[in-house]
Design an enzyme around this catalytic site. Sequence first.
Site, PDB file in Angstrom:
ATOM      1  N   ASP A 153       0.768  -1.270   0.044  1.00  0.00           N
ATOM      2  CA  ASP A 153      -0.059   0.007   0.015  1.00  0.00           C
ATOM      3  C   ASP A 153       0.959   1.272   0.157  1.00  0.00           C
ATOM      4  OD1 ASP A 153      -2.184   1.635   0.019  1.00  0.00           O
ATOM      5  OD2 ASP A 153      -3.319   0.911   1.700  1.00  0.00           O
TER       6      ASP A 153
HETATM    7  C1  BGC Z   1      -5.018   3.312   0.377  1.00  0.00           C
HETATM    8  C2  BGC Z   1      -5.313   2.416  -0.673  1.00  0.00           C
HETATM    9  C3  BGC Z   1      -5.104   2.943  -2.220  1.00  0.00           C
HETATM   10  C4  BGC Z   1      -4.014   3.704  -2.139  1.00  0.00           C
HETATM   11  C5  BGC Z   1      -3.592   4.453  -3.514  1.00  0.00           C
HETATM   12  C6  BGC Z   1      -3.861   4.197   0.130  1.00  0.00           C
HETATM   13  O1  BGC Z   1      -3.693   5.222   1.089  1.00  0.00           O
HETATM   14  O2  BGC Z   1      -4.777   2.406   1.661  1.00  0.00           O
HETATM   15  O3  BGC Z   1      -6.305   1.691  -0.673  1.00  0.00           O
HETATM   16  O4  BGC Z   1      -5.359   1.899  -3.037  1.00  0.00           O
HETATM   17  O5  BGC Z   1      -3.744   4.830  -1.163  1.00  0.00           O
HETATM   18  O6  BGC Z   1      -4.524   5.488  -3.836  1.00  0.00           O
END
Ligand code: BGC
Length: 741
Positions: free
Chosen positions: A269
């Site tokens: 993530d």
């Molecule tokens: C979130 C993810 C997301 C990523 C990209 C993160 O902060 O937890 O779910 O896909 O950002 O936007």
Amino acid sequence: MRRLARGIVRGAAWAVLLVGSARAEPVEGRIDALLARMTLEEKAGQLNLISHEPILDLGSFRRGEVGAIINFSNAGLVAQADRLARSSRLGIPLLVGLDIVHGYRTIFPLPLAMAASFDAGLLRRAAAAQARESVGVGLNWTFSPMADVARDLRWGRVVEGLGEDPWLTGRLAAAQVEGFRDGGLASTLKHFAGYGAVLGGRDYDATFVAPTELHDLHLPPFREGVRAGADAVMTALTALNGLPTTADPALMTGLLRRQLGFSGLVVADWQAVASLVKHGVARDGAEAVRKALLAGVDMDMTSGLYLRHLPEEVRTGRVPEEAVDAAVRRVLRLKFGLGLFDRAVIDPDGAEERLLRPETRRLAREAARASLVLLQNRDDLLPLDPAKVRRIAVVGPFADSAWDQVGPHEGAGQEWDAVTILAGLRERAAAAGVAIEFAPGCPRVCDGRAGFAEAVEAAARADLVVAVMGEPRDRSGEGSSSAYLSWPGLQHDLLAAVAGAGKPVALVVVGGRPTELGPALAHAQAVLMAWLPGTEGGPAVAETLFGDANPSGKLPVSWPRTVGQLPLTYDALPGGRPHLPGSRWTMGYADESPSPLFPFGYGLSYTRFAYGEPEIVTPHVGVGDRYDAALEVRAAVTNYGTRAGRAVAQLYVSQPVAGRSRPRRLLKGVALLDLASGETGTASFRVPARDLGYHEPDGTLVVEAGTYLAHVGGDAVATRSAGFTVETGWRGPPGSDEARR
Ligand code: BGC
């Protein structure tokens, strides 16, 4: 192999190469050839996912330092980045990702709202339509669906998921995976694992999940998503039982790859690799990289640390080059599977034509209609009768708020594309010759009473009041956990004042998740949960209030009376002292009922359904050596009301006596029946016997011999029950249920 075969659907050119297992070899061969030519830096580059920044080092693409991008959601920028990447020494194209949570430009209701349809087919079609808009701007990968179960409504991210139930979440997440694939996007199941258990519903806080609960509750949706062919899995930002998921080999490799059989790409993530230092499990970036890669994390999202440290980690022998090669191979396989090596750079000129197409808007409207949940309809106030209702007063701060309606995680969604509830009502009312008077009563924050009088006067002049109240969009979504479930400001006072005018009130509740309704249930005869219904939300609500559509949405989460009841889910264990009203020494609160205001699966219709006794087609389920055994249940469902409508028949199963205390009941099947007035249909359910079991801490699946109950009805309180037995039990060692499917 299953993954490669899927590539055929995506890239016509690849159909030639990928049909059958023997023909899959050329892809692996091409990957081998590329790997053999790659420097360590180029390998690290393939594992590096960067975000669009105001100052971008364009040279990094040419140097082969970027394998994937996010937030380049503009066709021109994507085309430029891809062109540069293809001009690098090895010419490897980019994965172009974005969170397509509920649409790219045409915005659908959020996943939690869509889950209220209980309709996997609809979610699949919606995901496909969302993907088709996205691929026009060059996207080829989405960081969706979220397969985390929603166990605490304070957690803002419940809106991104598909409710509290693992069976429903799994089924709908799998449908989204399939839909994204239909539309040309690679999918990502996120967040592995246990993110839905954040303490106190506080985003990013720790999670502590007992192993049995992990296997029974948190992993099943991922298992379904993997089975549906998800291309990628994302780690969670959280630490599970003390270990950040991004550095947890037992989780990311042992459970995900070995037990769930996932062979695709694992992506960290956002900055999750860097955050290992903050979590306190890595001294510096280099150690974070080492831990993440060795845990099984292939791609680093936006921390840049793989690029910076991986080559050196390999040169010093701290990370074996084979581990890096395996990760790069998975990235390249996805790129080949998508046909990227054989496709031209996208044509930015064609991008606009794919956005907001009439068929996509129509589907968004259908989805918004299917997500509406009728919570209350005293004296059959709804649908409103235009012969009697000649004038409607529309009040409330959210009646005309396109910004809220579009909701969080809106991709490239724009508020000016959205038709508000007020606009939808105006159009529908005009067609029926009904007058609309709009008096919001207060602004979005509803911090003053200055507009109350005008709203009350409008109500007094009207035959019916439509009040649109609830929560703004920023009370849910990532980073928007909230300690309160109450409506901001003085909205309840406004509702009370308007109701005081003496006219019937239909309350349309907006918000990402259930909120405390308190006195609103007394002030409004009818209550319709509209969520944040997206671009076409206005017409969907108007058509439903006017009866052109009959609501059939069902709650994918238990609706609490108050925030103090959280977490509150229908699948609780019975406990040694089950709740008895008025009995102090039983499970509950001294000051509030422990039951929800509305149960999981609940939702009314303008018509009425009666459920017959369940007929157990397979009274003796013989699991034992017949692993494909299944429970089959049928029940008659009669529409005894005056309108056509959709019944959402639900099958729950319980095991009253088992080796371990088991949930009071568990959803195991859904049947959607569209029935004319007076018509009787049959709800048929088939539950694979393995789905009756539970897991031991190591993941062993146990289906016990013994007596079970099947309950059928229109919500989790379903009162029609019948017994069946499992003749011979079954124990499957960890991962064996995957192997045997
Ligand atoms: C979130 C993810 C997301 C990523 C990209 C993160 O902060 O937890 O779910 O896909 O950002 O936007």
